[in-house]
Motif scaffolding. Sequence first.
Motif, PDB file in Angstrom:
ATOM      1  N   ALA A  79      46.718  34.737  47.255  1.00 44.54           N
ATOM      2  CA  ALA A  79      45.897  33.527  47.418  1.00 44.54           C
ATOM      3  C   ALA A  79      46.479  32.620  48.492  1.00 44.54           C
ATOM      4  N   ILE A  80      47.795  32.485  48.524  1.00 49.23           N
ATOM      5  CA  ILE A  80      48.445  31.627  49.514  1.00 49.23           C
ATOM      6  C   ILE A  80      48.238  32.175  50.926  1.00 49.23           C
ATOM      7  N   LYS A  81      48.188  33.501  51.058  1.00 45.59           N
ATOM      8  CA  LYS A  81      47.990  34.117  52.370  1.00 45.59           C
ATOM      9  C   LYS A  81      46.544  34.018  52.849  1.00 45.59           C
ATOM     10  N   GLY A  82      45.638  33.525  51.992  1.00 42.34           N
ATOM     11  CA  GLY A  82      44.268  33.300  52.422  1.00 42.34           C
ATOM     12  C   GLY A  82      43.236  34.254  51.856  1.00 42.34           C
ATOM     13  N   ASP A  83      43.604  35.088  50.910  1.00 42.05           N
ATOM     14  CA  ASP A  83      42.639  36.002  50.292  1.00 42.05           C
ATOM     15  C   ASP A  83      41.684  35.180  49.423  1.00 42.05           C
ATOM     16  N   GLY A  84      40.407  35.188  49.780  1.00 45.03           N
ATOM     17  CA  GLY A  84      39.417  34.368  49.079  1.00 45.03           C
ATOM     18  C   GLY A  84      39.224  34.763  47.628  1.00 45.03           C
ATOM     19  N   ARG A  85      39.186  36.061  47.362  1.00 44.87           N
ATOM     20  CA  ARG A  85      38.999  36.520  45.975  1.00 44.87           C
ATOM     21  C   ARG A  85      40.185  36.117  45.106  1.00 44.87           C
ATOM     22  N   ALA A  86      41.379  36.285  45.656  1.00 50.01           N
ATOM     23  CA  ALA A  86      42.572  35.910  44.895  1.00 50.01           C
ATOM     24  C   ALA A  86      42.581  34.408  44.635  1.00 50.01           C
ATOM     25  N   THR A  87      42.164  33.626  45.638  1.00 49.57           N
ATOM     26  CA  THR A  87      42.101  32.174  45.465  1.00 49.57           C
ATOM     27  C   THR A  87      41.127  31.809  44.351  1.00 49.57           C
ATOM     28  N   ALA A  88      39.964  32.457  44.340  1.00 49.46           N
ATOM     29  CA  ALA A  88      38.968  32.185  43.293  1.00 49.46           C
ATOM     30  C   ALA A  88      39.509  32.540  41.915  1.00 49.46           C
ATOM     31  N   GLN A  89      40.235  33.656  41.819  1.00 50.57           N
ATOM     32  CA  GLN A  89      40.812  34.049  40.535  1.00 50.57           C
ATOM     33  C   GLN A  89      41.864  33.053  40.074  1.00 50.57           C
ATOM     34  N   VAL A  90      42.694  32.603  40.999  1.00 51.29           N
ATOM     35  CA  VAL A  90      43.737  31.630  40.645  1.00 51.29           C
ATOM     36  C   VAL A  90      43.098  30.331  40.180  1.00 51.29           C
ATOM     37  N   LEU A  91      42.074  29.867  40.904  1.00 55.17           N
ATOM     38  CA  LEU A  91      41.406  28.631  40.493  1.00 55.17           C
ATOM     39  C   LEU A  91      40.745  28.795  39.124  1.00 55.17           C
TER      40      LEU A  91
END
Length: 121
Positions: A79-91
Amino acid sequence: MTDKMDDDGNYEVGYRKPPKASRFKPGQSGNPRGRPKNAQNVGKLLAAALAQRITIREGERTAEVSKREALIVALLNRAIKGDGRATAQVLGLIQDQDRGEAETRQEGVTINVIDRFDDSE
């Protein structure tokens, strides 16, 4: 349906009426060996696998963590590297965590209202 002769006389064999010869004998189980001891379902197997400890390396530092922790660290790094799916999962995980904490913080008070208390009955 077919009529079969038994020792006792006529007996109709059909749906939910097995022949006498193929019925379980009194005291005989339909599953004689039963469920194996320590049979585990998917949830137990997953929990055990996630609890296993592995060694991870971040830069020059190594640490021994559970697989569950390693998965979360890897997801956060993506998510920190900019992966949108990972960011959505973290949120989503953050929202679930905040919602769970809010539910545990609420103190429930139950009020019972009695319109009429009649002890004569």
